[in-house]
Design a protein around this motif. Structure first.
Motif, PDB file in Angstrom:
ATOM      1  N   SER A   1      26.937  60.353  13.419  1.00  0.00           N
ATOM      2  CA  SER A   1      27.038  60.419  14.877  1.00  0.00           C
ATOM      3  C   SER A   1      25.660  60.185  15.490  1.00  0.00           C
ATOM      4  N   ARG A   2      25.403  58.976  15.908  1.00  0.00           N
ATOM      5  CA  ARG A   2      24.115  58.701  16.528  1.00  0.00           C
ATOM      6  C   ARG A   2      24.300  57.776  17.732  1.00  0.00           C
ATOM      7  N   GLY A   3      23.215  57.604  18.474  1.00  0.00           N
ATOM      8  CA  GLY A   3      23.285  56.891  19.747  1.00  0.00           C
ATOM      9  C   GLY A   3      23.694  55.438  19.598  1.00  0.00           C
ATOM     10  N   LYS A   4      24.156  54.876  20.686  1.00  0.00           N
ATOM     11  CA  LYS A   4      24.687  53.515  20.662  1.00  0.00           C
ATOM     12  C   LYS A   4      23.878  52.574  21.548  1.00  0.00           C
ATOM     13  N   TRP A   5      22.739  53.020  22.017  1.00  0.00           N
ATOM     14  CA  TRP A   5      21.982  52.187  22.960  1.00  0.00           C
ATOM     15  C   TRP A   5      21.720  50.799  22.396  1.00  0.00           C
ATOM     16  N   GLU A   6      21.257  50.724  21.138  1.00  0.00           N
ATOM     17  CA  GLU A   6      20.904  49.417  20.563  1.00  0.00           C
ATOM     18  C   GLU A   6      22.143  48.538  20.359  1.00  0.00           C
ATOM     19  N   PHE A   7      23.309  49.173  20.178  1.00  0.00           N
ATOM     20  CA  PHE A   7      24.536  48.382  20.049  1.00  0.00           C
ATOM     21  C   PHE A   7      24.798  47.616  21.355  1.00  0.00           C
ATOM     22  N   ASP A   8      24.700  48.341  22.470  1.00  0.00           N
ATOM     23  CA  ASP A   8      24.938  47.697  23.768  1.00  0.00           C
ATOM     24  C   ASP A   8      23.857  46.665  24.072  1.00  0.00           C
ATOM     25  N   TRP A   9      22.625  46.995  23.699  1.00  0.00           N
ATOM     26  CA  TRP A   9      21.489  46.092  23.959  1.00  0.00           C
ATOM     27  C   TRP A   9      21.700  44.762  23.241  1.00  0.00           C
ATOM     28  N   ALA A  10      22.092  44.829  21.979  1.00  0.00           N
ATOM     29  CA  ALA A  10      22.303  43.594  21.212  1.00  0.00           C
ATOM     30  C   ALA A  10      23.556  42.860  21.697  1.00  0.00           C
ATOM     31  N   LYS A  11      24.614  43.611  21.948  1.00  0.00           N
ATOM     32  CA  LYS A  11      25.883  42.977  22.363  1.00  0.00           C
ATOM     33  C   LYS A  11      25.701  42.160  23.645  1.00  0.00           C
ATOM     34  N   ALA A  12      24.890  42.681  24.561  1.00  0.00           N
ATOM     35  CA  ALA A  12      24.659  41.981  25.833  1.00  0.00           C
ATOM     36  C   ALA A  12      23.944  40.648  25.617  1.00  0.00           C
ATOM     37  N   ARG A  13      23.348  40.452  24.446  1.00  0.00           N
ATOM     38  CA  ARG A  13      22.559  39.235  24.173  1.00  0.00           C
ATOM     39  C   ARG A  13      23.254  38.271  23.215  1.00  0.00           C
ATOM     40  N   ILE A  14      24.386  38.670  22.669  1.00  0.00           N
ATOM     41  CA  ILE A  14      25.096  37.826  21.695  1.00  0.00           C
ATOM     42  C   ILE A  14      26.221  37.076  22.423  1.00  0.00           C
ATOM     43  N   ALA A  15      26.207  35.755  22.295  1.00  0.00           N
ATOM     44  CA  ALA A  15      27.172  34.928  23.038  1.00  0.00           C
ATOM     45  C   ALA A  15      28.590  35.107  22.486  1.00  0.00           C
ATOM     46  N   ARG A  16      29.585  34.902  23.352  1.00  0.00           N
ATOM     47  CA  ARG A  16      30.997  34.921  22.908  1.00  0.00           C
ATOM     48  C   ARG A  16      31.202  33.864  21.842  1.00  0.00           C
ATOM     49  N   GLY A  17      31.991  34.180  20.851  1.00  0.00           N
ATOM     50  CA  GLY A  17      32.295  33.201  19.814  1.00  0.00           C
ATOM     51  C   GLY A  17      31.246  33.123  18.713  1.00  0.00           C
ATOM     52  N   ALA A  18      30.179  33.922  18.816  1.00  0.00           N
ATOM     53  CA  ALA A  18      29.102  33.859  17.814  1.00  0.00           C
ATOM     54  C   ALA A  18      29.576  34.411  16.467  1.00  0.00           C
ATOM     55  N   MET A  19      28.967  33.902  15.403  1.00  0.00           N
ATOM     56  CA  MET A  19      29.187  34.438  14.061  1.00  0.00           C
ATOM     57  C   MET A  19      28.186  35.570  13.871  1.00  0.00           C
ATOM     58  N   VAL A  20      28.691  36.794  13.624  1.00  0.00           N
ATOM     59  CA  VAL A  20      27.826  37.979  13.637  1.00  0.00           C
ATOM     60  C   VAL A  20      27.863  38.679  12.275  1.00  0.00           C
ATOM     61  N   LEU A  21      26.683  39.002  11.770  1.00  0.00           N
ATOM     62  CA  LEU A  21      26.568  39.776  10.528  1.00  0.00           C
ATOM     63  C   LEU A  21      25.825  41.077  10.833  1.00  0.00           C
ATOM     64  N   ASP A  22      26.390  42.216  10.424  1.00  0.00           N
ATOM     65  CA  ASP A  22      25.733  43.514  10.623  1.00  0.00           C
ATOM     66  C   ASP A  22      25.464  44.122   9.255  1.00  0.00           C
ATOM     67  N   VAL A  23      24.172  44.215   8.898  1.00  0.00           N
ATOM     68  CA  VAL A  23      23.789  44.705   7.567  1.00  0.00           C
ATOM     69  C   VAL A  23      23.433  46.191   7.676  1.00  0.00           C
TER      70      VAL A  23
END
Ligand code: ZN
Length: 330
Positions: free
Chosen positions: A97-119
């Motif tokens: 259970s940790r914060g989600k700030w960086e999730f929103d920060w990155a999501k706002a910068r990733i274009a629709r339809g992009a191929m996304v890898l989360d390591v």
């Protein structure tokens, strides 16, 4: 914090994990391992077996050092958590259970339809949010328990480390993300190199780490010590490692501070003044802070502070720092 040169003797070589500098590291602090294990148990409810504790306790104290070349803070000796450590820690319900700030920060910068890898995708919290708008969303996770939870959400998550999937992922993604992974690893630069190989030409790498200058941190936070974390990062040290791996840090941001931290400091300051006032000081100490933060920390004021970085300039930072980086020339 003291200025004792470290290492004291020539018998052991100490090398910065981030940049490889071999000399001049400054000792910042020594933390007893028994204190770390006790806090993991008491604060996080983590029940570690004696075997795991023994394997991850190489000496009485761990030393926190500052690299004079790149500025990263790193722990010595470098003993990272193994699979058993993370399995036992992961059984603590509070761990993921940790914060989600960086999730929103990155999501706002990733274009629709992009191929996304989360390591290091954990339970898939970021992937769940990005998958509906992504062309493809894939995760890699070391913990089989977290992989199970992520797959139960219908996510495409591979078990293991990135090297096991390198051939399949090579050059395949527009956005490669690693949130709160770097600080766990003994070779962060090598890891960033592996992430970079997964990028398509023109793609972006998103990294987030805990911000070591965050406000409100406790004197000893057990999850910010070995075997859980081996390094601590400032925005400058994060930008430095990105550059050394041949990438360009195009955008770097720190999470806004939780407003309760400046509010509590303001209350303490006002009370330290009002308690010296005879007769009415006690009443003033209760009401004056309330009136003050209604004005100073009202919603329009906070929006202005965010926009102009007022709280950061006053030394208040949130938990994470994030960077977006690209290949030079893209
Ligand atoms: Zn260094």
């Amino acid at each position: 914090m003291n200025e004792i040169p470290f290492p004291a003797g020539p018998e052991r070589e100490i090398r910065c994990f981030s940049c490889g500098a071999q000399s001049g590291a400054r000792l910042l602090e020594k933390i007893p391992y028994r204190e770390i294990w006790a806090l993991l148990r008491d604060e996080w409810g983590a029940a570690f077996s004696e075997d795991v504790i023994r394997r991850h306790t190489p000496c009485g104290e761990t030393a926190l050092l500052e690299c004079p070349r790149c500025g990263v803070h790193f722990f010595d000796p470098p003993v990272p958590g193994d699979a058993d450590f993370y399995r036992e820690l992961g059984e603590s319900p509070r761990y993921y259970s940790r914060g989600k700030w960086e999730f929103d920060w990155a999501k706002a910068r990733i274009a629709r339809g992009a191929m996304v890898l989360d390591v290091g995708c954990g339970d898939g919290d970021f992937l769940v949010g990005i998958a509906p708008s992504a062309g493809r969303a894939v995760g890699v996770e070391w913990s089989p328990f977290a992989v199970g939870r992520a797959r139960a959400l219908g996510l495409d998550v591979r078990e293991g480390d990135l090297a096991m999937h390198a051939a399949e992922f090579d050059g395949g993604f527009d956005a490669v993300c690693a949130f709160h992974v770097l600080e766990h690893l003994p070779d962060p630069a090598g890891f960033i190199g592996s992430l970079r190989r997964c990028l398509r030409p023109g793609g972006s790498l998103y990294l987030a780490v805990p911000n070591r200058i965050r406000s409100g941190r406790a004197p000893v936070e057990p999850l910010d010590c070995p075997p859980h974390h081996l390094t601590r990062w400032s925005p400058e040290a994060l930008a430095d490692i990105v550059r050394r791996t041949g990438l360009v840090p195009v955008e770097i941001a720190t999470e806004p501070v939780d407003i309760s931290i400046p509010r509590d400091r303001l209350r303490e300051r006002i009370r330290s003044v009002t308690e010296r006032i005879p007769i009415v000081g006690g009443t003033l100490g209760i009401w004056l802070p309330r009136v003050t933060w209604r004005v100073v920390l009202c919603t329009p004021a906070l929006l202005l502070y965010r926009r102009y970085g007022v709280l950061e300039r006053a030394g208040y930072y949130g938990l994470s720092v994030a960077v977006r980086c690209t290949e030079a020339g893209s």
